[in-house]
Design an enzyme around this catalytic site. Sequence first.
Site, mmCIF file in Angstrom:
data_model
loop_
_atom_site.group_PDB
_atom_site.id
_atom_site.type_symbol
_atom_site.label_atom_id
_atom_site.label_comp_id
_atom_site.label_asym_id
_atom_site.label_seq_id
_atom_site.Cartn_x
_atom_site.Cartn_y
_atom_site.Cartn_z
ATOM 1 C CE LYS A 133 4.877 -5.479 1.773
ATOM 2 N NZ LYS A 133 5.574 -4.675 0.678
ATOM 3 N N GLY A 189 1.300 6.562 -13.925
ATOM 4 C CA GLY A 189 1.337 7.223 -12.650
ATOM 5 C C GLY A 189 2.725 7.833 -12.203
ATOM 6 C CG ASN A 190 3.326 8.861 -8.337
ATOM 7 O OD1 ASN A 190 3.412 10.093 -8.529
ATOM 8 N ND2 ASN A 190 2.767 8.402 -7.427
ATOM 9 C CB VAL A 191 6.917 4.333 -11.832
ATOM 10 C CG1 VAL A 191 8.006 3.737 -12.368
ATOM 11 C CG2 VAL A 191 6.987 3.925 -10.172
ATOM 12 N N GLY A 217 -0.003 2.494 -17.886
ATOM 13 C CA GLY A 217 0.192 3.254 -16.428
ATOM 14 C C GLY A 217 1.101 4.464 -16.508
#
Length: 368
Positions: A94, A196-198, A194
């Site tokens: 990371k 969103g995208n997922v 949520g």
Amino acid sequence: MSTATINEKEVTSSSNVIEQMSLFNHEQIVFCNDNNVGLKAIIGIHNTVLGPALGGTRMWNYANEQEALTDVLRLSRGMTYKSAVAGINLGGGKAVIIGDPKKIKTEALLRSFGKFIDSLGGKYITAEDVSMNSRDMEIIHMETDYVTGLPESMGGSGDPSPVTAMGVWMGMKASAKKVYGNDSLKGKKVIVQGLGNVGKHLIEYLAKEGVELFVFDIDEEKLKAISKQYKAKVLSKDDLYSVDADIYAPCALGATVNTQTLEQLKVKIICGSANNQLENEEIHGRMVEEKGILYAPDFVVNAGGIINVYYELEGYNRERALAHAERIYDTTTKIFEIAEREKIPTYLAANRLAEERINAIAKINARL
Ligand code: NAD
């Protein structure tokens, strides 16, 4: 490999960097500085037994360097476990760039960072994370090939969300099999938090299977559109956790599985895409068990994103990425078996599976 969780106090109590690295056996930390462009970054390489350390770059206005170092140590280690469990040949890494993205993000800074990545010769490969997007990856790519998450037009893997959603759906089916003896989700009441995208892709899979959907998002427009399209019942933030349902799918933020929400939740399964769902792994990982809830560990079921970029390294093919994400069903099942056999919480069983794979492959490497 050690299964203990990183304790921030333990880490920050030492001002010695190598001592902090040795706590969880991080291989290498690279400090990057370029006064000309204002770059201050840290690249963390936790473990490269399975392959190059891959993990996103996060740009964040950390209060101090120690906070940035703690984050990079914690996040890079998390990536080792995520990739190991996902069965891909990647290690954990990371990077963090210190500063306010609105103020410091420039082409020169990103390219300078790209040069630092390149200097590691492929030991670390970067990707998008908080405050970084695919355009930023394109800029970093001007200086190094060790970048993933490029747009499809550049031969990259594009948006990972459909693959992530497929993995969460598989994890949910494996959880249903364990709890109900049958992996069909037909007629099950599922809360999706949520959209969103997922979340929106997950809903598509669930709707096709005949799930009764309950949805919540702070974005009212998304909420309206999705509830209309899928005839989903809209929840408010007050009844989100207490509604009578079978499965809770957190797909927005972390730490939503905590003492307050566990007092309200009536579900039998928690399975969603959000990272770090348990507010405190040890406390809430046990509390879910005591409440008779099956928790599908987040980093196992949301591994579709890392699986997607892994296939980018091999010449991207979405079918292969989706097929690999489908195997999250078997991995989740295996984790539930380990948890039952060893009488440990599911999140610990997932860590154990990761460590077993890394230790086994380390033995082969040692033979070469
Ligand atoms: P996103 O930003 O597209 O969607 C998040 C949604 O959550 C938004 O619609 C937002 O309005 C909503 N939201 C924010 N705060 C909320 C709250 N308090 N209550 C209800 N809704 C709220 O993000 P995404 O890409 O769909 O990712 C969702 C989660 O899954 C994130 O935690 C992300 O880290 C994790 N994740 C995503 C991927 C991926 O492939 N995109 C992979 C692994 C993990």
